[in-house]
Design an enzyme around this catalytic site. Structure first.
Site, PDB file in Angstrom:
ATOM      1  N   LYS A   1     -10.863  -1.205  -1.979  1.00  0.00           N
ATOM      2  CA  LYS A   1     -10.706  -1.854  -0.896  1.00  0.00           C
ATOM      3  C   LYS A   1     -11.970  -1.556   0.137  1.00  0.00           C
ATOM      4  CE  LYS A   1      -5.637  -1.005  -0.995  1.00  0.00           C
ATOM      5  NZ  LYS A   1      -4.569  -0.079  -0.523  1.00  0.00           N
TER       6      LYS A   1
ATOM      7  N   SER B   1      -2.584   0.636  -4.296  1.00  0.00           N
ATOM      8  CA  SER B   1      -2.897   1.666  -3.501  1.00  0.00           C
ATOM      9  C   SER B   1      -4.246   2.296  -4.073  1.00  0.00           C
ATOM     10  CB  SER B   1      -1.845   2.826  -3.883  1.00  0.00           C
ATOM     11  OG  SER B   1      -2.493   4.115  -3.556  1.00  0.00           O
ATOM     12  N   ALA B   2      -5.306   2.936  -3.371  1.00  0.00           N
ATOM     13  CA  ALA B   2      -6.416   3.162  -3.876  1.00  0.00           C
ATOM     14  C   ALA B   2      -6.156   4.459  -4.483  1.00  0.00           C
ATOM     15  CB  ALA B   2      -7.130   3.597  -2.510  1.00  0.00           C
TER      16      ALA B   2
ATOM     17  N   GLU C   1       0.061  -3.298   4.635  1.00  0.00           N
ATOM     18  CA  GLU C   1      -0.969  -2.371   4.510  1.00  0.00           C
ATOM     19  C   GLU C   1      -1.231  -1.734   6.000  1.00  0.00           C
ATOM     20  OE1 GLU C   1      -3.950  -0.865   3.759  1.00  0.00           O
ATOM     21  OE2 GLU C   1      -4.216  -1.323   1.798  1.00  0.00           O
ATOM     22  N   ASP C   2      -1.888  -0.297   5.755  1.00  0.00           N
ATOM     23  CA  ASP C   2      -1.933   0.292   7.290  1.00  0.00           C
ATOM     24  C   ASP C   2      -3.476   0.704   7.601  1.00  0.00           C
ATOM     25  OD1 ASP C   2      -2.477   2.361   5.127  1.00  0.00           O
ATOM     26  OD2 ASP C   2      -2.420   3.837   6.737  1.00  0.00           O
TER      27      ASP C   2
ATOM     28  N   ASP D   1       0.759  -1.090  -0.012  1.00  0.00           N
ATOM     29  CA  ASP D   1      -0.024   0.138   0.191  1.00  0.00           C
ATOM     30  C   ASP D   1       0.752   1.370  -0.032  1.00  0.00           C
ATOM     31  OD1 ASP D   1      -2.271   1.614   0.629  1.00  0.00           O
ATOM     32  OD2 ASP D   1      -1.574   1.653   2.374  1.00  0.00           O
ATOM     33  N   LEU D   2       0.356   2.231  -0.269  1.00  0.00           N
ATOM     34  CA  LEU D   2       1.449   3.585  -0.494  1.00  0.00           C
ATOM     35  C   LEU D   2       1.077   4.387   0.749  1.00  0.00           C
ATOM     36  CD1 LEU D   2       3.291   5.291  -2.027  1.00  0.00           C
ATOM     37  CD2 LEU D   2       1.340   6.435  -3.445  1.00  0.00           C
ATOM     38  N   ASP D   3       0.036   5.141   0.873  1.00  0.00           N
ATOM     39  CA  ASP D   3      -0.202   5.982   1.935  1.00  0.00           C
ATOM     40  C   ASP D   3      -0.136   5.335   2.972  1.00  0.00           C
ATOM     41  OD1 ASP D   3      -0.913   8.327   3.645  1.00  0.00           O
ATOM     42  OD2 ASP D   3      -2.905   7.991   3.267  1.00  0.00           O
TER      43      ASP D   3
ATOM     44  N   LYS E   1      -8.505   7.232   5.934  1.00  0.00           N
ATOM     45  CA  LYS E   1      -7.357   6.391   5.438  1.00  0.00           C
ATOM     46  C   LYS E   1      -7.577   5.175   4.657  1.00  0.00           C
ATOM     47  CE  LYS E   1      -4.062   8.330   8.579  1.00  0.00           C
ATOM     48  NZ  LYS E   1      -3.310   8.252   9.873  1.00  0.00           N
TER      49      LYS E   1
ATOM     50  N   THR F   1       1.219  10.577   3.226  1.00  0.00           N
ATOM     51  CA  THR F   1       0.426  11.620   2.429  1.00  0.00           C
ATOM     52  C   THR F   1      -0.959  11.918   3.088  1.00  0.00           C
ATOM     53  OG1 THR F   1      -0.289   9.570   1.083  1.00  0.00           O
ATOM     54  CG2 THR F   1       1.382  11.224   0.209  1.00  0.00           C
TER      55      THR F   1
HETATM   56  P1  B16 Z   1      -6.565   9.999  -4.104  1.00  0.00           P
HETATM   57  P2  B16 Z   1      -3.667   4.321  -0.066  1.00  0.00           P
HETATM   58  C1  B16 Z   1      -5.324   6.239  -0.391  1.00  0.00           C
HETATM   59  O1  B16 Z   1      -4.002   5.783  -0.470  1.00  0.00           O
HETATM   60  C2  B16 Z   1      -5.398   6.967   1.052  1.00  0.00           C
HETATM   61  O2  B16 Z   1      -5.110   6.463   2.098  1.00  0.00           O
HETATM   62  C3  B16 Z   1      -6.872   7.740   1.005  1.00  0.00           C
HETATM   63  O3  B16 Z   1      -6.898   8.467   2.304  1.00  0.00           O
HETATM   64  C4  B16 Z   1      -7.359   8.452  -0.384  1.00  0.00           C
HETATM   65  O4  B16 Z   1      -8.574   8.826   0.180  1.00  0.00           O
HETATM   66  C5  B16 Z   1      -6.874   7.243  -1.428  1.00  0.00           C
HETATM   67  O5  B16 Z   1      -5.834   7.005  -1.290  1.00  0.00           O
HETATM   68  C6  B16 Z   1      -7.467   8.360  -2.673  1.00  0.00           C
HETATM   69  O6  B16 Z   1      -6.491   9.129  -2.973  1.00  0.00           O
HETATM   70  O7  B16 Z   1      -7.348  11.090  -3.825  1.00  0.00           O
HETATM   71  O8  B16 Z   1      -5.150  10.568  -4.289  1.00  0.00           O
HETATM   72  O9  B16 Z   1      -7.013   9.100  -5.380  1.00  0.00           O
HETATM   73  O10 B16 Z   1      -3.515   4.046   1.359  1.00  0.00           O
HETATM   74  O11 B16 Z   1      -4.675   3.247  -0.741  1.00  0.00           O
HETATM   75  O12 B16 Z   1      -2.016   4.225  -0.920  1.00  0.00           O
HETATM   76 MG    MG Z   2      -2.952   3.171   3.331  1.00  0.00          MG
END
Ligand code: B16
Ligand code: MG
Length: 229
Positions: free
Chosen positions: A162, A131-132, A186-187, A25-27, A61, A33
């Site tokens: 997810k 990542s989302a 994953e977090d 996962d990224l964030d 998150k 972020t």
């Molecule tokens: P964006 P991850 C997620 O990243 C974030 O944790 C989440 O807070 C955010 O809404 C989502 O990405 C979408 O991000 O607006 O940049 O498309 O944890 O899945 O890496």
């Molecule tokens: Mg995350």
């Protein structure tokens, strides 16, 4: 698949042989972020006339952009917006968010992440992003970690967020490995659920109270070392 014992020192219970792939996962796992998401969402809430706290931000998150907006609007008690109006608001937030992340630097990779990515790569284990975020490409580029990834699955490639396992299953597919040979990092609870539904082992990075369904939970990637002897 190579068959070395205990690929993760100090966590030999996780796997008994080297996995074929690690999916990150990224964030919250590789970078933080969430603080930029918070600044941008708070700015939107301020404009809409209500307070959005850091505690409220915890609920966002791992959640997709439009689902995050719905949570924010619920916090502000704002109902009856049309789908078009919601898209305009999400776009406004994203423009501010992109302003923040376009200034990110390699220093913002979370403690232990760079070293662990290097060790996984050196062990010959494939690496994917799961990542989302639709902004994942820019974040990987700004923090200078793009080159580690054999596949990048982000919010632009998946249609189901997810806890749906799509993002991780697509990662395994692009890497050409079986889901059972992958380990997810994953977090977020929704991400752990997605990994379990994908038939993958998962390392929760963060709070054990939230991530208790993970195979193991660690406070940060500083805790892990790849044992590829
Ligand atoms: P964006 P991850 C997620 O990243 C974030 O944790 C989440 O807070 C955010 O809404 C989502 O990405 C979408 O991000 O607006 O940049 O498309 O944890 O899945 O890496
Ligand atoms: Mg995350």
């Amino acid at each position: 698949m190579p068959t070395h014992p205990s690929p993760f020192t100090r966590h030999s219970s996780l796997v008994t042989r080297l996995p074929s792939a690690c999916i990150f996962d990224l964030d919250g796992v590789l970078v933080d972020t969430a603080k930029y998401h918070y600044l941008a969402w708070k700015r939107l809430a301020d404009e809409l006339g209500f307070y959005f706290s850091e505690a409220d931000n915890e609920r966002l998150k791992g959640v997709s952009r439009m689902a995050s907006l719905d949570i924010l609007l619920e916090v502000g008690g704002i109902t009856h917006l049309s789908a078009q109006e919601k898209l305009v608001l999400a776009d406004r937030k994203n423009n501010w968010y992109v302003e923040y992340i376009s200034k990110m630097t390699p220093d913002e990779v979370l403690p232990g992440a760079l070293e662990f990515l290097q060790q996984v790569k050196a062990a010959g284990v494939k690496i994917a992003l799961g990542s989302a975020s639709k902004n994942a490409g820019m974040i990987l580029q700004r923090t200078n970690i793009s080159a580690f990834f054999d596949a990048v699955i982000d919010g632009n490639k998946v249609s189901n967020a997810k806890p749906d396992p799509e993002v991780f299953l697509l990662g395994a597919q692009e890497l050409g490995v079986q889901p059972s040979e992958c380990i997810v990092f994953e977090d977020a609870a929704a991400g752990i659920e997605a990994a379990i539904r994908a038939g993958m082992k998962c390392v929760g990075v963060g709070n054990p109270d939230i991530l208790h369904r993970a195979t193991i939970v660690i406070p940060s990637l500083l805790e892990l070392r790849m044992n590829n002897e």
